[in-house]
Motif scaffolding. Structure first.
Motif, PDB file in Angstrom:
ATOM      1  N   GLY A  59      15.699  12.564   3.930  1.00 34.76           N
ATOM      2  CA  GLY A  59      16.987  12.617   3.246  1.00 34.76           C
ATOM      3  C   GLY A  59      17.078  11.853   1.941  1.00 34.76           C
ATOM      4  O   GLY A  59      18.170  11.607   1.432  1.00 34.76           O
ATOM      5  N   MET A  60      15.930  11.454   1.373  1.00 33.17           N
ATOM      6  CA  MET A  60      15.996  10.714   0.106  1.00 33.17           C
ATOM      7  C   MET A  60      16.388  11.641  -1.039  1.00 33.17           C
ATOM      8  O   MET A  60      16.034  12.830  -1.044  1.00 33.17           O
ATOM      9  N   ASN A  61      17.086  11.074  -2.030  1.00 33.11           N
ATOM     10  CA  ASN A  61      17.388  11.854  -3.227  1.00 33.11           C
ATOM     11  C   ASN A  61      16.287  11.611  -4.269  1.00 33.11           C
ATOM     12  O   ASN A  61      15.398  10.781  -4.062  1.00 33.11           O
ATOM     13  N   GLN A  62      16.372  12.334  -5.387  1.00 33.52           N
ATOM     14  CA  GLN A  62      15.282  12.290  -6.378  1.00 33.52           C
ATOM     15  C   GLN A  62      15.039  10.876  -6.907  1.00 33.52           C
ATOM     16  O   GLN A  62      13.898  10.456  -7.090  1.00 33.52           O
ATOM     17  N   ARG A  63      16.126  10.134  -7.141  1.00 36.13           N
ATOM     18  CA  ARG A  63      15.978   8.786  -7.684  1.00 36.13           C
ATOM     19  C   ARG A  63      15.279   7.872  -6.670  1.00 36.13           C
ATOM     20  O   ARG A  63      14.377   7.112  -7.017  1.00 36.13           O
ATOM     21  N   GLN A  64      15.697   7.989  -5.409  1.00 38.96           N
ATOM     22  CA  GLN A  64      15.070   7.167  -4.364  1.00 38.96           C
ATOM     23  C   GLN A  64      13.597   7.523  -4.197  1.00 38.96           C
ATOM     24  O   GLN A  64      12.757   6.636  -4.014  1.00 38.96           O
ATOM     25  N   ILE A  65      13.293   8.812  -4.278  1.00 40.90           N
ATOM     26  CA  ILE A  65      11.892   9.233  -4.142  1.00 40.90           C
ATOM     27  C   ILE A  65      11.062   8.621  -5.254  1.00 40.90           C
ATOM     28  O   ILE A  65       9.973   8.096  -5.039  1.00 40.90           O
ATOM     29  N   LEU A  66      11.624   8.642  -6.476  1.00 48.76           N
ATOM     30  CA  LEU A  66      10.887   8.103  -7.622  1.00 48.76           C
ATOM     31  C   LEU A  66      10.653   6.604  -7.472  1.00 48.76           C
ATOM     32  O   LEU A  66       9.529   6.119  -7.619  1.00 48.76           O
ATOM     33  N   THR A  67      11.730   5.855  -7.174  1.00 49.35           N
ATOM     34  CA  THR A  67      11.607   4.398  -7.194  1.00 49.35           C
ATOM     35  C   THR A  67      10.953   3.842  -5.932  1.00 49.35           C
ATOM     36  O   THR A  67      10.266   2.832  -5.992  1.00 49.35           O
ATOM     37  N   ARG A  68      11.145   4.498  -4.779  1.00 49.40           N
ATOM     38  CA  ARG A  68      10.626   3.929  -3.536  1.00 49.40           C
ATOM     39  C   ARG A  68       9.269   4.483  -3.136  1.00 49.40           C
ATOM     40  O   ARG A  68       8.491   3.808  -2.466  1.00 49.40           O
ATOM     41  N   VAL A  69       9.000   5.731  -3.513  1.00 48.51           N
ATOM     42  CA  VAL A  69       7.784   6.369  -3.013  1.00 48.51           C
ATOM     43  C   VAL A  69       6.769   6.652  -4.129  1.00 48.51           C
ATOM     44  O   VAL A  69       5.603   6.277  -4.032  1.00 48.51           O
ATOM     45  N   VAL A  70       7.227   7.299  -5.198  1.00 46.91           N
ATOM     46  CA  VAL A  70       6.268   7.768  -6.203  1.00 46.91           C
ATOM     47  C   VAL A  70       5.791   6.633  -7.117  1.00 46.91           C
ATOM     48  O   VAL A  70       4.589   6.389  -7.250  1.00 46.91           O
ATOM     49  N   LEU A  71       6.738   5.903  -7.734  1.00 43.02           N
ATOM     50  CA  LEU A  71       6.312   4.877  -8.695  1.00 43.02           C
ATOM     51  C   LEU A  71       5.438   3.779  -8.085  1.00 43.02           C
ATOM     52  O   LEU A  71       4.429   3.400  -8.684  1.00 43.02           O
ATOM     53  N   PRO A  72       5.791   3.237  -6.905  1.00 40.71           N
ATOM     54  CA  PRO A  72       4.921   2.188  -6.360  1.00 40.71           C
ATOM     55  C   PRO A  72       3.479   2.662  -6.191  1.00 40.71           C
ATOM     56  O   PRO A  72       2.543   1.890  -6.368  1.00 40.71           O
ATOM     57  N   GLN A  73       3.297   3.935  -5.855  1.00 43.45           N
ATOM     58  CA  GLN A  73       1.935   4.451  -5.698  1.00 43.45           C
ATOM     59  C   GLN A  73       1.305   4.769  -7.042  1.00 43.45           C
ATOM     60  O   GLN A  73       0.111   4.572  -7.255  1.00 43.45           O
ATOM     61  N   ALA A  74       2.134   5.275  -7.976  1.00 45.32           N
ATOM     62  CA  ALA A  74       1.613   5.623  -9.301  1.00 45.32           C
ATOM     63  C   ALA A  74       1.162   4.364 -10.044  1.00 45.32           C
ATOM     64  O   ALA A  74       0.179   4.396 -10.782  1.00 45.32           O
ATOM     65  N   LEU A  75       1.863   3.246  -9.829  1.00 47.25           N
ATOM     66  CA  LEU A  75       1.547   2.017 -10.558  1.00 47.25           C
ATOM     67  C   LEU A  75       0.109   1.571 -10.326  1.00 47.25           C
ATOM     68  O   LEU A  75      -0.528   1.035 -11.233  1.00 47.25           O
ATOM     69  N   ARG A  76      -0.391   1.797  -9.116  1.00 43.09           N
ATOM     70  CA  ARG A  76      -1.777   1.406  -8.842  1.00 43.09           C
ATOM     71  C   ARG A  76      -2.734   2.110  -9.782  1.00 43.09           C
ATOM     72  O   ARG A  76      -3.765   1.568 -10.154  1.00 43.09           O
ATOM     73  N   ILE A  77      -2.399   3.353 -10.132  1.00 48.85           N
ATOM     74  CA  ILE A  77      -3.240   4.125 -11.046  1.00 48.85           C
ATOM     75  C   ILE A  77      -2.969   3.696 -12.485  1.00 48.85           C
ATOM     76  O   ILE A  77      -3.860   3.663 -13.322  1.00 48.85           O
ATOM     77  N   ILE A  78      -1.694   3.376 -12.773  1.00 48.98           N
ATOM     78  CA  ILE A  78      -1.288   3.149 -14.157  1.00 48.98           C
ATOM     79  C   ILE A  78      -1.696   1.764 -14.662  1.00 48.98           C
ATOM     80  O   ILE A  78      -2.048   1.608 -15.828  1.00 48.98           O
ATOM     81  N   ILE A  79      -1.672   0.755 -13.775  1.00 51.45           N
ATOM     82  CA  ILE A  79      -1.841  -0.624 -14.254  1.00 51.45           C
ATOM     83  C   ILE A  79      -3.163  -0.879 -15.006  1.00 51.45           C
ATOM     84  O   ILE A  79      -3.126  -1.484 -16.080  1.00 51.45           O
ATOM     85  N   PRO A  80      -4.320  -0.417 -14.511  1.00 49.11           N
ATOM     86  CA  PRO A  80      -5.547  -0.684 -15.281  1.00 49.11           C
ATOM     87  C   PRO A  80      -5.515  -0.144 -16.721  1.00 49.11           C
ATOM     88  O   PRO A  80      -5.753  -0.920 -17.657  1.00 49.11           O
ATOM     89  N   PRO A  81      -5.206   1.138 -16.945  1.00 44.35           N
ATOM     90  CA  PRO A  81      -5.137   1.585 -18.343  1.00 44.35           C
ATOM     91  C   PRO A  81      -4.010   0.887 -19.133  1.00 44.35           C
ATOM     92  O   PRO A  81      -4.143   0.685 -20.334  1.00 44.35           O
ATOM     93  N   PHE A  82      -2.951   0.519 -18.431  1.00 45.28           N
ATOM     94  CA  PHE A  82      -1.853  -0.209 -19.080  1.00 45.28           C
ATOM     95  C   PHE A  82      -2.384  -1.535 -19.641  1.00 45.28           C
ATOM     96  O   PHE A  82      -2.065  -1.929 -20.766  1.00 45.28           O
ATOM     97  N   GLY A  83      -3.222  -2.214 -18.853  1.00 39.02           N
ATOM     98  CA  GLY A  83      -3.831  -3.464 -19.314  1.00 39.02           C
ATOM     99  C   GLY A  83      -4.719  -3.242 -20.527  1.00 39.02           C
ATOM    100  O   GLY A  83      -4.687  -4.012 -21.490  1.00 39.02           O
ATOM    101  N   ASN A  84      -5.506  -2.150 -20.480  1.00 33.29           N
ATOM    102  CA  ASN A  84      -6.343  -1.828 -21.640  1.00 33.29           C
ATOM    103  C   ASN A  84      -5.499  -1.620 -22.886  1.00 33.29           C
ATOM    104  O   ASN A  84      -5.837  -2.083 -23.970  1.00 33.29           O
ATOM    105  N   ASP A  85      -4.394  -0.908 -22.729  1.00 29.50           N
ATOM    106  CA  ASP A  85      -3.526  -0.651 -23.871  1.00 29.50           C
ATOM    107  C   ASP A  85      -2.937  -1.945 -24.404  1.00 29.50           C
ATOM    108  O   ASP A  85      -2.759  -2.114 -25.607  1.00 29.50           O
ATOM    109  N   PHE A  86      -2.611  -2.859 -23.504  1.00 29.56           N
ATOM    110  CA  PHE A  86      -2.053  -4.135 -23.946  1.00 29.56           C
ATOM    111  C   PHE A  86      -3.074  -4.896 -24.789  1.00 29.56           C
ATOM    112  O   PHE A  86      -2.748  -5.427 -25.857  1.00 29.56           O
ATOM    113  N   ILE A  87      -4.328  -4.905 -24.328  1.00 30.14           N
ATOM    114  CA  ILE A  87      -5.382  -5.615 -25.068  1.00 30.14           C
ATOM    115  C   ILE A  87      -5.585  -4.969 -26.434  1.00 30.14           C
ATOM    116  O   ILE A  87      -5.755  -5.643 -27.449  1.00 30.14           O
TER     117      ILE A  87
END
Lengths: 236, 278
Positions: free
Chosen positions: B182-210
């Motif tokens: 019963g989650m809505n789109q916003r809840q799916i994004l913030t509770r399910v998708v983003l926490p998992q996506a961040l694991r993929i995003i953080i390494p290249p994000f660090g490279n971009d910061f450097i």
């Protein structure tokens, strides 16, 4: 192209329906139409008095569809647990986020459902550290914690190693005995034979045959049902 | 038999280990030699006396000592500029990624347009646009604001593709499981998708910061942000000693890059450890 054709049936409270048939026959698609993971093109779906005419525009049906999802629990073939949450957090996620329940109360409920599926020692384990059978039992607890009126099982044991199927079926049997209304897409003919009140045989998007398990399994009327059942017998 | 094969396995393992060890030692020695060569090259020693017809570069070490502190103090601005800009970039990248994944045509079009326009033009041009062109419209931005906007908007466009990939890496089954409870789109994004996506995003994000740490140097061109390169240029030009000041600046950038890269490596190791548990 139509995946499903002329599908029309009612399920009574506490009734257990098993849906069998060859792969590609539309079993899963039909089940997923009931909680709108698939959107049928025409027709109506009614769950627990909530009726949706699917031909209406999405903004008119969205709210009812969400209510239907709250009253149906779903268990997937590939478990689909949230990998970044512990077993307990998986179970209470819907209670806390969707039902806005107090966290402590949700934890109590979550623990009681994990107890019920025999995972009292695994509250804080992450899905990756659980076996397939344990993961599927967490998934059942997650669905049951929302206190649905109907449970939908989409091939709940098909992704499991043979030795793990029993523990999941046992939990499902428990739900049958508690009088849960269940629709199960399954290849476990033993389970269907023993616990189903009604069996649907599907082929090419239609319900070809439906009836009590002894009738469908022992005296199949349609040639396709007979072929399917004999093919399964041979495999054994 | 068992002891024999065990012995053999141990021998092979020891051989492999010694090869790894040899490689490491060799690399370390080579790096030290390269570093010594670099230092010698700028040491000012006259090698002609030793029969080598070569004179190393003579630096004004007194001048360097005098001005080093002033240049190094620019690192504060450099790092703050990079941090503020990377946050703006992250926010824009998330919006850009959501736009690129949207089924709503205007959102998809705006995101595509943004990524195409920004990736299709030079970062320095964008900086000048904010700093020099906008005043014609009566919009006067100071060097800091123009710098943050240019860096943030530019990196946001590049990073939106990374974010998109990260979000797409989360399986459809996850969304379905969330919908089913019963989650809505916003809840799916913030509770399910983003926490998992961040694991993929953080390494290249660090490279971009450097990478951004060094691109902040472009903001020196506005003349109003007194970060490392601006300081090095200003002091160096006055005394005609740009070799000295730019060397100090280079060492500053190199040092923070090494430090942040080390942090990045540790972060990646930490994330990978979680990965193995999956």
């Amino acid at each position: 192209m139509h995946v499903l054709k002329d599908i029309s049936f009612d399920v009574a409270p506490a009734e257990v329906v098993c849906i069998i048939g060859p792969s590609g026959s539309g079993k899963s698609t039909m089940l997923r139409c009931l909680n709108f993971l698939e959107h049928p093109d025409i027709g109506t779906v009614e769950v627990d008095g909530l009726k949706v005419d699917v031909s209406l525009p999405a903004r008119e049906t969205a709210k009812t569809i969400n209510q239907i999802r709250l009253r149906t629990g779903m268990v997937f073939q590939s478990f689909n647990l949230f990998p970044h949450m512990s077993a307990l957090d998986n179970v209470i996620e819907g209670l806390v986020t969707v039902k806005r329940m107090d966290k402590n109360q949700a934890v109590e409920i979550g623990k009681s459902f994990l107890n019920k599926v025999g995972l009292a020692t695994k509250f804080h384990e992450f899905p990756a550290r659980l076996s397939g059978g344990q993961q599927q039992r967490v998934a059942i607890a997650r669905a049951m914690a929302m206190q649905p009126r109907v449970m939908l099982f989409d091939e709940p044991t098909s992704a499991l190693d043979p030795e793990l199927i029993g523990e999941v079926l046992q939990v499902m049997q428990q739900l049958v005995e508690e009088g849960m209304t269940m629709l199960t897409v399954t290849h476990e003919m033993g389970f269907a034979r023993k616990f189903a009140h009604r069996v649907f045989f599907m082929d090419a998007g239609r319900i070809i045959e439906s009836g009590a398990p002894e009738q469908v399994f022992e005296h199949p009327q349609d040639q396709r049902t007979r072929l399917f059942l004999s093919a399964i017998e041979k495999k054994r | 038999m068992t002891t024999d094969s065990q012995l053999q396995a141990e021998k092979i393992y020891a051989l492999q280990q010694s090869r790894v060890q040899k490689f490491r030692t060799g690399t370390t020695i080579s790096l030290i030699i390269l570093l010594v060569l670099l230092i010698v090259a700028f040491s000012g020693i006259d090698l002609t006396g030793m029969g080598i017809p070569f004179r190393t570069i003579q630096l004004d070490s007194a001048f360097m000592r005098e001005n080093a502190a002033y240049i190094i103090q620019g690192l504060g601005d450099t790092i703050v500029l990079a941090i503020v800009s990377i946050f703006l970039a992250g926010a824009l990248a998330l919006l850009g990624a959501l736009g690129r994944l949207s089924k709503f045509p205007p959102a998809y079009a705006i995101a595509t347009f943004y990524v195409s326009l920004i990736r299709g033009t030079p970062l320095l041009l964008q900086l000048f646009f904010f700093f020099l062109a906008l005043p014609q419209l009566g919009i006067r931005l100071n060097g800091w604001t123009a710098g943050v906007l240019a860096l943030g908007i530019n990196y946001g466009a590049y990073m939106s593709e990374t974010f998109r990939a990260g979000i797409q890496s989360v399986g459809q089954g996850q969304r379905e499981a969330a919908l089913a409870i019963g989650m809505n789109q916003r809840q799916i994004l913030t509770r399910v998708v983003l926490p998992q996506a961040l694991r993929i995003i953080i390494p290249p994000f660090g490279n971009d910061f450097i990478s951004m740490l060094k691109d902040t140097a472009l903001v020196a061109a506005t003349g109003f942000v007194h970060e490392v390169l601006w300081r090095a240029n200003t002091v160096g030009r006055q005394k005609f000693k740009s070799m000295e000041t730019l060397l100090i600046a280079a060492l500053c950038y190199w040092a923070i890059t090494i430090i942040f890269s080390a942090l990045q490596t540790r972060l990646e190791a930490y994330l990978a450890r979680g990965e193995r548990g999956r």
